[in-house]
Design an enzyme around this catalytic site. Structure first.
Site, PDB file in Angstrom:
ATOM      1  N   TYR A 116     -56.763 -77.491 -11.932  1.00  0.00           N
ATOM      2  CA  TYR A 116     -57.051 -78.348 -13.092  1.00  0.00           C
ATOM      3  C   TYR A 116     -56.990 -79.842 -12.788  1.00  0.00           C
ATOM      4  O   TYR A 116     -57.202 -80.673 -13.670  1.00  0.00           O
ATOM      5  CB  TYR A 116     -56.119 -78.005 -14.271  1.00  0.00           C
ATOM      6  CG  TYR A 116     -54.647 -78.021 -13.950  1.00  0.00           C
ATOM      7  CD1 TYR A 116     -53.937 -79.208 -13.886  1.00  0.00           C
ATOM      8  CD2 TYR A 116     -53.958 -76.821 -13.729  1.00  0.00           C
ATOM      9  CE1 TYR A 116     -52.578 -79.203 -13.597  1.00  0.00           C
ATOM     10  CE2 TYR A 116     -52.609 -76.818 -13.439  1.00  0.00           C
ATOM     11  CZ  TYR A 116     -51.920 -78.013 -13.370  1.00  0.00           C
ATOM     12  OH  TYR A 116     -50.582 -78.015 -13.083  1.00  0.00           O
ATOM     13  N   HIS A 260     -48.331 -64.609 -15.725  1.00  0.00           N
ATOM     14  CA  HIS A 260     -46.960 -64.583 -16.244  1.00  0.00           C
ATOM     15  C   HIS A 260     -46.744 -63.393 -17.182  1.00  0.00           C
ATOM     16  O   HIS A 260     -45.966 -62.514 -16.889  1.00  0.00           O
ATOM     17  CB  HIS A 260     -46.533 -65.895 -16.933  1.00  0.00           C
ATOM     18  CG  HIS A 260     -46.642 -67.092 -16.049  1.00  0.00           C
ATOM     19  ND1 HIS A 260     -45.981 -67.181 -14.848  1.00  0.00           N
ATOM     20  CD2 HIS A 260     -47.373 -68.246 -16.161  1.00  0.00           C
ATOM     21  CE1 HIS A 260     -46.268 -68.328 -14.262  1.00  0.00           C
ATOM     22  NE2 HIS A 260     -47.122 -69.002 -15.029  1.00  0.00           N
ATOM     23  N   ASP A 311     -47.542 -69.318  -7.399  1.00  0.00           N
ATOM     24  CA  ASP A 311     -47.561 -70.296  -8.490  1.00  0.00           C
ATOM     25  C   ASP A 311     -47.165 -71.699  -8.044  1.00  0.00           C
ATOM     26  O   ASP A 311     -47.981 -72.422  -7.495  1.00  0.00           O
ATOM     27  CB  ASP A 311     -46.666 -69.768  -9.633  1.00  0.00           C
ATOM     28  CG  ASP A 311     -46.841 -70.558 -10.923  1.00  0.00           C
ATOM     29  OD1 ASP A 311     -47.668 -71.479 -10.940  1.00  0.00           O
ATOM     30  OD2 ASP A 311     -46.158 -70.236 -11.920  1.00  0.00           O
TER      31      ASP A 311
HETATM   32 ZN   LIG Z   1     -49.481 -71.576 -13.069  1.00  0.00          ZN
END
Ligand SMILES: [Zn+2]
Length: 431
Positions: A116, A260, A311
């Site tokens: 992002y 998640h 992550d």
């Molecule tokens: Zn993440």
């Protein structure tokens, strides 16, 4: 034709010994257990290459700098935003190249990069609007691994809120502008362009619905119910859970990975099951950020496929991620053996959720991704090869082959000095 000979190997049917693996054009051409040693000898136990289904490469620069002291996910996020301000396409390329080399050393042959960090600080696009994504794709090529660029739609700073100043470089302003930019990416052979909805808090409902229609057939990921407060705000705003909202928007389905899936209600598990959605657990990050513990066994029992991700890259070790899934379940259930070793290995090699359905198994026709764990380290000496997932660490990996090309030998990356490059880049970012 290349030939590798594995002392021990884990095949789809189970563990086998003295396995000759022939490779042509990056794919496995034959697999013959009980063969005499020949070709390139892989001493130890050889597994299929690992899929790291969820990474934010730049978070690696936070390792060892953000774990002490009080706070929550939300206070950690402030530090992460401060770091993100410092990256540009050149520095991000150099950092990601070293991070992906660390992943290669850890047996990861494909990474799902949840990307992002698109534009310059403040939000103005670079002259090449995909400069940051292309830096990641090139970084993966240098490290010798495949990448699924999960280019992320990020429109809001929270339910009904504008982007915060630090978030402006994440946003394209609209779904149309995001699509326009992502369409300009043309992936080389080692890359797949997927998409992501950052979360239900960062993308309004109408945009999620339109996104679901525009991305059919691509691998798509979303952060789902990582925080209790996300669930509470979603209920206030939309009158339902985040998973229910995604269902309403048409985003759930076999191309979707819900990352998640920590704070799910009973009905949510059923929604993921019925739609064929994959759930990606990132246990070392989830525990570092005090997120909570997701219902891994309940999801698996329901038939939901599991994948794993590093992550925040505070730890890059897929053995540790897989073991954590099992060990956390033991602590809450007070029972052992919640997942079998084969189930854990399936989660470590879930390449399909990244758009590489032809990887993750040592079988004829599959991509030749091989990871060898030495059985002579202080950690692995004396173990039964079938117990490798319970004993090994990333540091015990000696050899890695990705798409038929050797990228790691004797525990060293053949092209990149990962330690030296990580040290130099991270020092520069914090200077
Ligand atoms: Zn993440």
């Amino acid at each position: 034709m290349l030939t590798f000979w594995a002392e021990h190997a884990v095949l789809p049917a189970g563990p086998a010994d003295s396995v000759a693996i022939e490779v042509a054009d990056g794919r496995i051409a034959s697999v013959k257990p009980g063969s005499r040693p020949r070709g390139d000898v892989l001493a130890g136990v050889t597994l299929p290459g690992f899929a790291n289904a969820h990474s934010h490469a730049f978070h690696r620069a936070l390792r060892g700098r953000t774990h002490a002291g009080p706070g929550t996910f939300w206070t950690w996020r402030e530090g992460m935003y401060a770091l993100s301000e410092r990256l540009d396409p050149d520095s991000y390329f150099r950092l990601a190249r070293a991070v992906y080399a660390e992943m290669a050393l850890a047996g990861i042959t494909a990474v799902g990069e949840f990307h992002y960090l698109h534009h310059s600080p403040g939000g103005r696009p670079y002259s090449d609007p995909n400069a940051m994504g292309e830096a990641l794709i090139q970084a993966a090529a240098d490290a010798g691994i495949r990448i699924t660029l999960l280019d992320t739609l990020y429109l809001a700073g929270g339910f009904g809120l504008p982007l915060e100043p630090a978030q402006r470089r994440f946003g394209d302003g609209s779904l149309e502008a995001w699509l326009d930019r992502v369409d300009k990416l043309s992936p080389p052979d080692h890359a797949v362009i997927g998409g992501a909805v950052h979360s239900v808090r960062a993308v309004p409902e109408e945009a999620i619905t339109a996104f679901a229609c525009s991305t059919e057939g691509r691998p798509v990921h979303v952060h789902l119910s990582e925080q209790r407060s996300e669930n509470a705000s979603c209920r206030l705003e939309h009158g339902c859970s985040p998973a229910e909202l995604l269902e309403r928007c048409g985003l759930l389905g076999p191309d979707l990975t819900a990352v998640h899936a920590t704070h799910l209600a009973g009905h949510d598990i059923d929604l993921l099951r019925r739609s064929g959605t994959t759930a990606c657990f990132c246990p070392t990050t989830e525990r570092d950020l005090a997120d909570g513990l997701g219902p891994a066994r309940a999801l698996a029992e329901a038939g939901v496929r599991l994948s794993l991700g590093t992550d925040s890259n505070a730890i890059v070790d897929m053995f540790e991620e897989a073991r954590a899934v099992e060990m956390h379940e033991r602590l809450v259930s007070e029972e052992r053996g919640r997942f079998t070793a084969a189930e854990l290995l399936d989660a470590m090699t879930a390449h399909a959720s990244l758009g590489w359905a032809d990887a993750g198994r040592i079988e004829v026709g599959a991509r030749a991704d091989l990871v060898t764990v030495g059985l002579d380290s202080p950690r692995t000496a004396g173990i039964d090869p079938s117990g490798v997932v319970y004993a090994a660490t990333a540091a015990d990996i000696t050899d890695v082959v990705a798409d038929g090309r050797r990228i790691v030998a004797d525990g060293r990356h053949l092209r990149i000095d990962a330690g030296a490059e990580l040290a130099a880049e991270i020092k520069g970012l914090w200077a």
